[in-house]
Every structure is written in structure tokens, then in C-alpha cells.
Design a protein around this motif. Structure first.
Motif, PDB file in Angstrom:
ATOM      1  N   GLU A   1      40.564 -39.897   4.031  1.00 32.57           N
ATOM      2  CA  GLU A   1      39.544 -39.830   5.231  1.00 32.57           C
ATOM      3  C   GLU A   1      39.639 -38.293   5.760  1.00 32.57           C
ATOM      4  N   LEU A   2      40.955 -37.859   5.880  1.00 33.25           N
ATOM      5  CA  LEU A   2      41.113 -36.467   6.384  1.00 33.25           C
ATOM      6  C   LEU A   2      40.464 -35.513   5.574  1.00 33.25           C
ATOM      7  N   THR A   3      40.599 -35.556   4.231  1.00 34.25           N
ATOM      8  CA  THR A   3      39.862 -34.729   3.342  1.00 34.25           C
ATOM      9  C   THR A   3      38.367 -34.748   3.243  1.00 34.25           C
ATOM     10  N   THR A   4      37.854 -35.967   3.389  1.00 31.31           N
ATOM     11  CA  THR A   4      36.479 -35.994   3.648  1.00 31.31           C
ATOM     12  C   THR A   4      36.035 -35.315   5.083  1.00 31.31           C
ATOM     13  N   SER A   5      36.727 -35.571   6.073  1.00 33.27           N
ATOM     14  CA  SER A   5      36.289 -34.798   7.358  1.00 33.27           C
ATOM     15  C   SER A   5      36.355 -33.448   7.239  1.00 33.27           C
ATOM     16  N   THR A   6      37.362 -32.814   6.435  1.00 34.39           N
ATOM     17  CA  THR A   6      37.412 -31.368   6.367  1.00 34.39           C
ATOM     18  C   THR A   6      36.093 -30.956   5.444  1.00 34.39           C
ATOM     19  N   GLN A   7      35.713 -31.654   4.789  1.00 34.24           N
ATOM     20  CA  GLN A   7      34.518 -31.660   3.815  1.00 34.24           C
ATOM     21  C   GLN A   7      33.188 -31.515   4.837  1.00 34.24           C
ATOM     22  N   ASP A   8      32.950 -32.638   5.551  1.00 29.98           N
ATOM     23  CA  ASP A   8      31.981 -32.891   6.622  1.00 29.98           C
ATOM     24  C   ASP A   8      31.936 -31.527   7.701  1.00 29.98           C
ATOM     25  N   ARG A   9      33.203 -30.971   8.015  1.00 23.23           N
ATOM     26  CA  ARG A   9      33.274 -29.802   8.859  1.00 23.23           C
ATOM     27  C   ARG A   9      32.499 -28.730   8.262  1.00 23.23           C
ATOM     28  N   LEU A  10      32.917 -28.428   7.041  1.00 27.79           N
ATOM     29  CA  LEU A  10      32.556 -27.153   6.384  1.00 27.79           C
ATOM     30  C   LEU A  10      30.886 -27.459   6.232  1.00 27.79           C
ATOM     31  N   LYS A  11      30.366 -28.740   5.932  1.00 26.22           N
ATOM     32  CA  LYS A  11      28.785 -28.870   5.847  1.00 26.22           C
ATOM     33  C   LYS A  11      28.280 -28.493   7.322  1.00 26.22           C
ATOM     34  N   HIS A  12      28.503 -28.779   8.233  1.00 24.93           N
ATOM     35  CA  HIS A  12      28.245 -28.415   9.506  1.00 24.93           C
ATOM     36  C   HIS A  12      28.492 -27.088   9.949  1.00 24.93           C
ATOM     37  N   LEU A  13      29.680 -26.476   9.396  1.00 21.58           N
ATOM     38  CA  LEU A  13      29.596 -25.024   9.549  1.00 21.58           C
ATOM     39  C   LEU A  13      28.544 -24.303   8.851  1.00 21.58           C
ATOM     40  N   GLU A  14      28.381 -24.585   7.772  1.00 23.18           N
ATOM     41  CA  GLU A  14      27.274 -23.947   6.635  1.00 23.18           C
ATOM     42  C   GLU A  14      25.727 -23.830   7.702  1.00 23.18           C
ATOM     43  N   SER A  15      25.640 -25.050   8.229  1.00 26.90           N
ATOM     44  CA  SER A  15      24.248 -25.451   9.064  1.00 26.90           C
ATOM     45  C   SER A  15      24.287 -24.417  10.303  1.00 26.90           C
ATOM     46  N   GLU A  16      25.762 -24.259  10.768  1.00 32.72           N
ATOM     47  CA  GLU A  16      25.557 -23.483  12.001  1.00 32.72           C
ATOM     48  C   GLU A  16      25.552 -22.043  11.486  1.00 32.72           C
ATOM     49  N   GLU A  17      26.062 -21.588  10.496  1.00 36.08           N
ATOM     50  CA  GLU A  17      26.135 -20.228   9.947  1.00 36.08           C
ATOM     51  C   GLU A  17      24.783 -19.861   9.652  1.00 36.08           C
ATOM     52  N   ALA A  18      24.017 -20.747   8.993  1.00 35.04           N
ATOM     53  CA  ALA A  18      22.483 -20.493   8.642  1.00 35.04           C
ATOM     54  C   ALA A  18      21.595 -20.225   9.893  1.00 35.04           C
ATOM     55  N   SER A  19      21.855 -21.167  10.865  1.00 34.73           N
ATOM     56  CA  SER A  19      21.300 -20.887  12.389  1.00 34.73           C
ATOM     57  C   SER A  19      21.326 -19.454  12.920  1.00 34.73           C
ATOM     58  N   MET A  20      22.751 -19.038  12.879  1.00 36.83           N
ATOM     59  CA  MET A  20      22.814 -17.653  13.409  1.00 36.83           C
ATOM     60  C   MET A  20      22.293 -16.827  12.466  1.00 36.83           C
ATOM     61  N   ASP A  21      22.526 -16.837  11.221  1.00 37.72           N
ATOM     62  CA  ASP A  21      21.740 -15.947  10.279  1.00 37.72           C
ATOM     63  C   ASP A  21      20.140 -15.700  10.602  1.00 37.72           C
ATOM     64  N   GLU A  22      19.630 -16.859  10.791  1.00 35.34           N
ATOM     65  CA  GLU A  22      18.090 -16.884  11.130  1.00 35.34           C
ATOM     66  C   GLU A  22      17.939 -15.898  12.471  1.00 35.34           C
ATOM     67  N   ALA A  23      18.712 -16.251  13.454  1.00 35.65           N
ATOM     68  CA  ALA A  23      18.770 -15.575  14.684  1.00 35.65           C
ATOM     69  C   ALA A  23      18.893 -14.091  15.018  1.00 35.65           C
ATOM     70  N   LYS A  24      19.864 -13.851  13.937  1.00 33.39           N
ATOM     71  CA  LYS A  24      20.121 -12.113  13.702  1.00 33.39           C
ATOM     72  C   LYS A  24      18.945 -11.546  13.180  1.00 33.39           C
ATOM     73  N   LYS A  25      18.069 -12.047  12.527  1.00 36.37           N
ATOM     74  CA  LYS A  25      16.858 -11.480  11.917  1.00 36.37           C
ATOM     75  C   LYS A  25      16.062 -10.929  12.888  1.00 36.37           C
ATOM     76  N   TYR A  26      16.036 -11.466  14.291  1.00 36.50           N
ATOM     77  CA  TYR A  26      15.114 -10.974  15.183  1.00 36.50           C
ATOM     78  C   TYR A  26      15.681  -9.518  15.787  1.00 36.50           C
ATOM     79  N   ILE A  27      16.851  -9.072  15.535  1.00 35.42           N
ATOM     80  CA  ILE A  27      17.552  -7.879  16.071  1.00 35.42           C
ATOM     81  C   ILE A  27      16.386  -7.056  15.842  1.00 35.42           C
TER      82      ILE A  27
END
Length: 210
Positions: A78-104
């Protein structure tokens, strides 16, 4: 060992006049940046919730004895699965910020159309915003490293003859990396405040010129 991301305010535009062309361009660009960061905000909340749940489970796991083999194995999974879930959400967060950066780039184009005083303020805002996105990129890199070390620690828990010294060494690695992550978060939040202050000062200057 887990971190809780501090919610950092994103660019807002309440109270800004939309009269002048430069102001309208800036407002449109900042609204688009803000909208692009919506997924980033959402994933920050989810990451924080996952971290709290994982931390609670980790504490329960550390209280188990060697005889609780089945329970230990279940918790580690369960702990291992949780870390994997966190990484998936991190990737989504990262994509969001990359998209926002384009407006610079749009900010810089607007600066080219402005008078010297306003141009300087726009470019100052653009620079600070770029630095903010770069800090978030640094955060994601350091967070991934932290998660990797945590996964290694969880795997050690299932090893039958693992020495306490080995676990302590890995725990020290986690704490050291967590310090790095926390430092980056603090820098990011400070830069977010700077961006918002520069944005407010810019629109105040534009309103004064009307």
C-alpha cells in the motif's frame, strides 16, 4: 518524512481596470496563466492528502513486529502504491505549470508594445514569473528523488535480515532530501509572493497612467 506543500497564491486580477490596450493584453495573458495553473492547485491538494494518509500508514507499519509478516507485506504494498500515485499527480502538476510557463512569451511581446517605464515593469514581472516556474521544476526533480528514496526504504522493511543501521541510514537519506525539498518549496512560495507584488505594482502603474 512526508512533506505538505504550502499552498501558494497564483496570479489574480481582481480590481484591475481593463481600459487600456496594454492592460487588456496583460490581463488576458495573466488570466490564461492562472487558468493553466488550475490543475497544479488541484494536484497540490491531492498530493497533500496522499502524503498524510501515507504517513499514517507508515507509522502503523513501523509498530508491527516481525511476526506480523502478512500485515507488513500488505502495508508495504500500500505504501509503494501510494508513492506511485503521488508521482502520477506530480506529473499532472508539472504539466500544468509547463503549460502556464508558455505564456511568458506573451508577456514579453506585450512589453515590446509598451512605453519604457511600463516595459521595464512587465519584463521584471516576466523574469520573476520565469524564475518561479524554474523553481517549481526544481521542486519536482527533488520531490521525485525523495519519493525514490522512500520507496527504497519501504522495500527494506520487507527484508527478513535487514539491519537497524541500514534502515537508519536510509531514513537519514530521506530526512536530508526532505530538507532540500522543503527549502525549494520555501523559495517557490517567496517567489510567488514577489510575482504577485510585481503584478499588483504593474497594474497600479497602468491605472495611474489612465
Amino acid at each position: 518524512m512526508m512533506i505538505g506543500l504550502i499552498a501558494a497564491g497564483v496570479l489574480t486580477l481582481s480590481g484591475c481596470s481593463m481600459g487600456a490596450s496594454i492592460e487588456k493584453q496583460l490581463s488576458d495573458t495573466l488570466i490564461k496563466m492562472n487558468d493553466s495553473e488550475a490543475e497544479y492547485e488541484k494536484n497540490q491538494t491531492t498530493l497533500s492528502d496522499l502524503e498524510k494518509t501515507e504517513q499514517k500508514l507508515f507509522g502503523e507499519t513501523m509498530e508491527l513486529t516481525k511476526e506480523d509478516v502478512d500485515e507488513l507485506s500488505k502495508n508495504v504494498q500500500e505504501l509503494t502504491t501510494s508513492t506511485q500515485d503521488r508521482l502520477k499527480h506530480l506529473e499532472s502538476e508539472e504539466a500544468s505549470m509547463d503549460e502556464a510557463k508558455k505564456y511568458i512569451n506573451q508577456l514579453n511581446k506585450t512589453a515590446d508594445d509598451a512605453g519604457e517605464e511600463i516595459k521595464e515593469k512587465i519584463l521584471e514581472l516576466s523574469t520573476a514569473a520565469t524564475e518561479r516556474y524554474d523553481l517549481h521544476a526544481s521542486f519536482t526533480e527533488q520531490y521525485r528523488k525523495l519519493t525514490s528514496i522512500q520507496q527504497e526504504f519501504y522495500e527494506l522493511l520487507e527484508k527478513k535480515d535487514v539491519e537497524l543501521a541500514t534502515l537508519q541510514s536510509k531514513a537519514d537519506e530521506i530526512n536530508e532530501q526532505n530538507t532540500v525539498v522543503q527549502s525549494t518549496i520555501e523559495q517557490f512560495n517567496a517567489k510567488t509572493k514577489e510575482v504577485n507584488n510585481l503584478k499588483d505594482a504593474l497594474f497600479s502603474s497602468l491605472e495611474a497612467d489612465e
